[in-house]
Design a protein around this motif. Structure first.
Motif, PDB file in Angstrom:
ATOM      1  N   THR A 332      20.462  -7.844  55.724  1.00 46.97           N
ATOM      2  CA  THR A 332      21.591  -6.928  55.929  1.00 46.97           C
ATOM      3  C   THR A 332      22.896  -7.659  55.675  1.00 46.97           C
ATOM      4  O   THR A 332      23.201  -8.654  56.315  1.00 46.97           O
ATOM      5  N   PHE A 335      26.338  -4.410  56.759  1.00 43.13           N
ATOM      6  CA  PHE A 335      25.568  -3.176  56.941  1.00 43.13           C
ATOM      7  C   PHE A 335      25.486  -2.679  58.379  1.00 43.13           C
ATOM      8  O   PHE A 335      25.625  -1.483  58.625  1.00 43.13           O
ATOM      9  N   ILE A 336      25.244  -3.547  59.343  1.00 43.56           N
ATOM     10  CA  ILE A 336      24.878  -3.043  60.672  1.00 43.56           C
ATOM     11  C   ILE A 336      26.015  -2.281  61.344  1.00 43.56           C
ATOM     12  O   ILE A 336      25.770  -1.463  62.231  1.00 43.56           O
ATOM     13  N   TYR A 345      19.237   1.017  64.888  1.00 42.33           N
ATOM     14  CA  TYR A 345      19.145   0.164  63.700  1.00 42.33           C
ATOM     15  C   TYR A 345      18.261  -1.052  63.993  1.00 42.33           C
ATOM     16  O   TYR A 345      17.339  -1.371  63.239  1.00 42.33           O
ATOM     17  N   ILE A 349      14.583  -2.123  62.413  1.00 44.66           N
ATOM     18  CA  ILE A 349      14.383  -3.384  61.704  1.00 44.66           C
ATOM     19  C   ILE A 349      13.245  -4.177  62.341  1.00 44.66           C
ATOM     20  O   ILE A 349      12.370  -4.720  61.653  1.00 44.66           O
ATOM     21  N   TRP A 359      14.706 -11.265  59.883  1.00 49.34           N
ATOM     22  CA  TRP A 359      15.883 -10.447  59.626  1.00 49.34           C
ATOM     23  C   TRP A 359      17.064 -11.396  59.462  1.00 49.34           C
ATOM     24  O   TRP A 359      17.389 -12.170  60.365  1.00 49.34           O
ATOM     25  N   ASN A 361      21.121 -11.643  58.637  1.00 50.08           N
ATOM     26  CA  ASN A 361      22.317 -10.791  58.683  1.00 50.08           C
ATOM     27  C   ASN A 361      23.573 -11.578  58.370  1.00 50.08           C
ATOM     28  O   ASN A 361      23.739 -12.730  58.780  1.00 50.08           O
TER      29      ASN A 361
END
Length: 430
Positions: A332, A335-336, A345, A349, A359, A361
């Protein structure tokens, strides 16, 4: 959950409006530029003569030329909209004349240096604007000429800047700051996997925009899919990924729309060539459309639709796009903060990752739905709270740091925004 005929019809109507916005770009932008000519004639003669000596009118004329060049490119992007499976009439082809565009618009014109990083989440849009403007649903024109709003045009102007960020040499500086740490963390997590076996590992990039990060990850050998909601982004990314056959084939002028904070004429009229690489040289895996066989199909690297609808629906487990436990990595980038409910969200994920999945970010927390005027919910956590939430959901965070970065920045502008973006690697542990 299958989509109803009404939902598909609404989506097609919105898509037709997006095509109309592309088609209206030239008269709309030329009209805005012509306003500068009209303003000159309101000035005293002595002032007009001084401006003539400075070459101000020549700069306005040069801007017209740049706008027309942008229009040529945008018309190529929408030349074959049937790629999305829509049964469209020809309404998108009828742009308003400059005279018609000169009529008053109900929307105010935004300042050219508006703060935007390209992913505002609206009911049908994801154009990434960071302003507090949340678009309404699709507008039905009932046979009348469609008139794009300033918000529509802002999304289109943002798309031109996104092309610079994702597909030009000039955008490499921003890409290196944002995408390289993500790719490095991904390779580090799978450092025991031989390169020839990476194709067996599925990577998702939600909010993929114009697709460069997903393309880069696919170039590393992973089976990568980008998910995107905005038709503006989907149209432009499809064109770049599937209809481009040469490096630096197209020239755009993304900074021509605002004369503010420009140090010189060259900065305003700077030509950017795209793409800096040949996107079609990488074979990408198949993807899913949110509508299955009943609606628009996307290109091979993309899934089109809302992230929560596609990957959060547990009923998808037996459908076209299995989600739960079937992904090895989720990346991501900016995005979040598009979430109305960031809890969901993170839950999605976590759910979609296989045990031990990662994940990664990078991004700010400029919550897109804060102070919205559409009565949509908005959960706005601090960075510490987001990290605490990630741990409660079942992630173990590591490699936490701050990355200072711009987003679709004009490197020659007198104004720039810097994000102190949060970066982390999160491994699914429970």
């Amino acid at each position: 959950m299958p989509f109803t005929d009404v939902q598909v019809e609404e989506e097609q109507a919105h898509f037709a409006n997006v095509l109309s916005t592309f088609a209206h770009y030239a008269p709309y932008a030329l009209n805005a530029n012509n306003r500068r000519r009209k303003d000159i004639h309101t000035l005293p003669l002595a002032d007009r003569e001084l401006l003539d000596a400075l070459g101000y009118k020549d700069r306005i004329s040069a801007a017209d030329h740049a706008i027309l060049k942008n229009a040529e490119f945008l018309n190529l992007v929408i030349a074959n909209p049937e790629i999305f499976g829509h049964d469209l009439d020809d309404g998108h082809e009828h742009a308003l004349s400059p005279e018609e565009e000169g009529q008053e618009h109900p929307e105010c014109h935004s300042h050219g240096d508006s703060h935007s990083h390209s992913h505002a989440h609206g009911s049908h849009s994801h154009s990434h604007s960071h302003g507090n403007v949340h678009p309404a649903g699709p507008r039905v024109t009932n046979g009348k000429k469609y008139r794009p709003s300033e918000n529509d045009m802002d999304k289109l102007r943002s798309t031109l800047k996104q092309l610079v960020r994702d597909w030009s040499v000039e955008g490499k500086a921003e890409r290196d700051v944002c995408y390289e740490p993500i790719k490095e963390a991904l390779l580090r997590h799978f450092d025991d996997i031989p390169p020839e076996e990476r194709r067996n590992f599925r990577v998702l990039v939600p909010g993929a925009g114009l697709g460069r990060l997903a393309w880069d990850v696919a170039s590393l050998g992973f089976a990568c899919q980008g998910n995107e909601f905005s038709h503006y982004m989907l149209l432009a990314s499809f064109f770049m990924l599937n209809r481009t056959d040469a490096v630096n084939k197209y020239t755009i002028y993304p900074y021509v729309h605002s004369f503010s904070n420009i140090p010189n004429t060259d900065a305003l009229l700077r030509a950017i060539t795209i793409p800096d690489v040949l996107p079609t040289r990488v074979a990408l895996p198949p993807s899913a459309s949110r509508y299955g066989t009943n609606g628009p199909r996307t290109d091979a690297a993309r899934s089109a639709g809302d992230f929560e609808e596609i990957y959060g629906d547990e009923s998808n487990d037996g459908g076209d796009e299995p989600s739960a436990g079937k992904w090895d990595a989720v990346l991501t980038c900016f995005f979040i903060d598009t979430a109305k409910n960031v809890v969901n969200y993170l839950r999605i994920i976590h759910r979609m990752l296989a045990p031990g999945g990662v994940w990664i970010n990078l991004g700010p927390l400029l919550w897109h739905w804060e102070n919205n005027t559409t009565n949509d919910p908005s959960v706005e956590l601090t960075l510490d709270e987001v990290k605490a939430l990630a741990r409660k959901v079942g992630f173990e965070l590591s490699n936490e740091r701050t990355v200072d970065t711009t987003y679709t920045n004009n490197a020659q502008s007198m104004l720039g925004y810097v994000y102190h973006a949060a970066f982390w690697t999160a491994t699914k542990v429970v």
